[in-house]
Scaffold this active site. Structure first.
Site, mmCIF file in Angstrom:
data_model
loop_
_atom_site.group_PDB
_atom_site.id
_atom_site.type_symbol
_atom_site.label_atom_id
_atom_site.label_comp_id
_atom_site.label_asym_id
_atom_site.label_seq_id
_atom_site.Cartn_x
_atom_site.Cartn_y
_atom_site.Cartn_z
ATOM 1 N N PRO A 292 38.733 22.913 -27.540
ATOM 2 C CG PRO A 292 39.373 24.537 -29.101
ATOM 3 C CD PRO A 292 39.931 23.552 -28.111
ATOM 4 N NE ARG A 331 23.558 22.183 -27.890
ATOM 5 C CZ ARG A 331 23.305 23.436 -27.586
ATOM 6 N NH1 ARG A 331 22.667 24.216 -28.438
ATOM 7 N NH2 ARG A 331 23.699 23.937 -26.444
ATOM 8 C CB CYS A 362 5.069 11.640 -33.369
ATOM 9 S SG CYS A 362 4.158 11.638 -34.889
HETATM 10 C C1 LIG Z 1 32.693 18.069 -24.682
HETATM 11 C C2 LIG Z 1 34.121 18.185 -24.304
HETATM 12 C C3 LIG Z 1 34.915 19.180 -24.867
HETATM 13 C C4 LIG Z 1 34.370 20.229 -25.804
HETATM 14 O O1 LIG Z 1 33.437 21.036 -25.211
HETATM 15 P P1 LIG Z 1 32.863 22.317 -26.021
HETATM 16 O O2 LIG Z 1 31.862 22.886 -25.097
HETATM 17 O O3 LIG Z 1 32.271 21.794 -27.280
HETATM 18 O O4 LIG Z 1 34.022 23.214 -26.286
HETATM 19 C C5 LIG Z 1 36.254 19.202 -24.547
HETATM 20 N N1 LIG Z 1 36.794 18.289 -23.706
HETATM 21 C C6 LIG Z 1 36.048 17.319 -23.133
HETATM 22 C C7 LIG Z 1 36.693 16.356 -22.240
HETATM 23 C C8 LIG Z 1 34.702 17.241 -23.409
HETATM 24 O O5 LIG Z 1 33.958 16.280 -22.838
#
Ligand SMILES: *Cc1c(COP(=O)(O)O)cnc(C)c1O
Length: 435
Positions: A292, A331, A362
Site C-alpha cells: 500500500p 494529479r 501559466c
Molecule cells: C504504485 C505502486 C504501488 C502503490 O500503489 P497505491 O495505489 O499507492 O497503493 C504498489 N506496488 C507497485 C508495484 C506500484 O507500482
C-alpha cells in the site's frame, strides 16, 4: 467526522484543526503552500494492515510503496511501525538507506532498473528485487556472478485485469509496460530461467493490478489468475511459492463520491481467497505481501494555501487563485483527479457560494478543484485541501521556477518541520553561468 462532514475537527475560533493544531497558526508559522501530515493517521493506517494479518495468523510483509511520499521523516515513521518498503529508483533507495531503514526490509521495483540501481541494491543486501523483464535477469545474473552474492527475487506478472479506474493508473492489463505476461507464457519462461539459478533465489510472484481500487473482487480475481498459473507450475515442476505479493492500490476518499472500504476488509478478503485456493490445491500457505502507498499516507496529509486574487465571471463561475497548484499537486492536471477542500479560517460558516480553485502556473489546466461549495471567499483566506498526502510532494516540481513547499508533521499537539521549503538559491543551484 464533525462539522460539514469534514475529516478533521473545527475549533472554537471556527478554524480547521489537524492533529490538535490550528491550521491557521500553522500557515502563519511556516508559510503557504504547506503540506501538513497528521502522523497518528499514518500510524493507524499502518496498524490496520499489520494487525489484520496478525489476527488472521498469516505470515506477511506490508511494504509501504514509498513513491507515494518519500522523505527521511516519513520512512522513519514507517520503520517504527514495522513495515517494509518498496523503492523504484536509486533516489528512493538512497533515501531509505539514509532514513536508517533495515536493508532486508527494502524491496526494489522498476521496469528499467539500471546497473547503478541494481548495484546499490546488491551492495546493501536489500531484502528483495522484483524482476520485471528478461533484460533485468541478464543484468542481475551478471552483477551477482561478479560479486559472488545471492539475492531473493519475485517476478512481476501481469494478470490482465481490466481496471475501472483512470487508464493512466491501470497497470495490471496485458498491454502493459510492466512485468511478464502470464497468458503468452513469458512468466513461465522467466520462472524456468530462475528456479534453479545459482545466484538468484526465486521466492514467488508479484502483481499490482492498479490504483485507487474500491472493490475486493479485483484482488480476488488476481488471486484466481495467479493460482491457475501456479497450478500449472505445480504439475510441471512440483513447485509451490514461498511468497505471493498482491501489490497496492487500496482506494481512499478524496471526495464524498469515493467510498473506500476499511483497510482490514481488503486484507481479510485477500487472505480468505488465498486460503481457499491453498486448501483446494493442498499447497503450504505462502507468505503474503502487499504494497500500500496511497492508503498509508493519502488521508493523513492536507495542503494549506493562501487565497490571492478572486475573479467573478457573472453567469459563468467564480475563480479563486491560490499560491500553489500543479507544482505541489500535479494529479488534477495529470489525470483530472478530484479533491475536496474548505476555507480553513471559515470552517464554521455555511457554504452559501461556489468557487473554482485555480493554481498560479501559466497553464489553463492548472485548476485544483472545480465547483467547490464555500462561504464567501476573500483574499488572505486559507484554503485546506484534503487527502493530499500521497503523490503530492512526491510529484512536486519546479515549473515556473516555483520552489517546492515545506512539509510539517503534527502529532500529539506538536508540530515539526520535516522538509524545508526550497529557496530560490536551491532553484538556481545547478545552473551554470554562460558569460
Ligand atoms: C504504485 C505502486 C504501488 C502503490 O500503489 P497505491 O495505489 O499507492 O497503493 C504498489 N506496488 C507497485 C508495484 C506500484 O507500482
Amino acid at each position: 467526522m464533525s462539522v460539514n462532514n469534514l475529516p478533521f475537527p473545527v475549533n472554537g475560533k471556527g478554524h480547521l484543526e489537524i492533529g490538535g493544531m490550528d491550521t491557521i497558526e500553522l500557515a502563519e508559522k511556516y508559510g503557504t503552500p504547506l503540506y501538513v501530515y497528521d502522523v497518528s493517521i499514518v500510524r493507524e493506517n499502518c496498524r490496520a494492515f499489520i494487525d489484520t494479518f496478525k489476527q488472521l495468523g498469516v505470515e506477511a510483509q506490508v511494504a509501504y510503496a514509498s513513491k507515494a511520499f518519500s522523505s527521511i521523516a516519513i520512512l522513519q515513521v514507517i520503520k517504527q511501525e514495522g513495515l517494509s518498503i518498496d523503492v523504484v529508483s536509486e533516489g528512493e533507495l538512497y533515501t531509505a538507506l539514509k532514513a536508517g531503514f533495515p536493508p532486508e526490509k527494502i524491496h526494489l521495483h522498476g521496469n528499467n532498473k539500471s546497473m547503478e540501481e541494481l548495484t546499490l541494491a546488491i551492495e546493501n543486501n536489500i531484502g528483495c528485487i522484483v524482476i520485471d523483464n528478461f533484460y533485468e535477469i541478464e543484468l542481475l545474473s551478471q552483477l551477482l556472478e561478479e560479486q559472488k552474492k545471492q539475492i531473493d527475487v519475485l517476478i512481476r506478472v501481469t494478470p490482465g485485469i481490466q481496471s475501472k479506474t483512470h487508464q493512466y493508473i491501470m497497470t495490471g492489463n496485458e498491454d502493459s509496460k510492466f512485468g511478464f505476461n502470464l497468458a503468452n507464457g513469458q512468466a513461465e519462461k522467466a520462472f524456468a530461467q530462475l528456479r534453479n539459478h545459482e545466484w538468484i533465489r526465486f521466492k514467488g510472484l508479484h502483481c499490482h493490478i492498479g490504483s485507487q481500487i474500491f472493490e475486493t473482487d479485483r484482488f480476488t480475481t488476481a488471486v484466481e489468475i495467479l493460482f491457475s498459473e501456479l497450478t500449472k507450475w505445480h504439475q510441471k515442476f512440483d513447485y509451490t511459492p514461498e511468497v505471493l505479493n498482491f501489490g497496492g492500490g487500496f482506494g481512499i476518499r478524496y471526495t464524498e463520491d469515493d467510498r473506500p472500504l476499511p483497510l482490514n476488509i481488503y486484507v481479510e478478503e485477500l487472505v480468505r481467497s488465498i486460503r481457499s485456493h491453498i486448501n483446494e490445491l493442498d499447497f503450504p500457505m505462502p507468505e503474503i505481501w502487499i504494497e500500500p502507498g496511497r492508503s498509508i499516507v493519502g488521508n493523513a496529509g492536507i495542503t494549506l494555501y493562501t487565497v490571492g486574487s478572486t475573479k467573478e465571471i457573472p453567469g459563468v463561475r467564480n475563480y479563486i487563485a491560490v499560491d500553489g497548484g500543479m507544482t505541489d499537486n500535479l494529479r488534477p492536471a495529470l489525470y483530472q483527479a478530484k479533491y475536496h477542500g474548505i476555507i480553513a479560517n471559515k470552517a464554521d460558516k455555511p457554504n452559501d457560494t461556489e468557487v473554482s480553485v485555480a493554481g498560479k502556473c501559466c497553464e489553463s489546466g492548472d485548476m485544483l478543484i472545480w465547483d467547490l461549495a464555500t462561504p464567501k471567499v476573500d483574499n488572505g483566506d486559507i484554503l485546506a485541501v484534503f487527502s493530499t498526502g500521497a503523490y503530492g510532494y512526491s510529484m512536486a516540481n519546479n515549473y515556473n521556477r516555483f520552489s517546492r513547499a515545506a512539509v510539517v508533521f503534527v502529532e500529539n499537539g506538536q508540530d515539526k518541520l520535516v522538509i524545508k521549503r526550497e529557496t530560490y538559491e536551491d532553484i538556481v543551484r545547478n545552473d551554470i553561468s554562460y558569460e
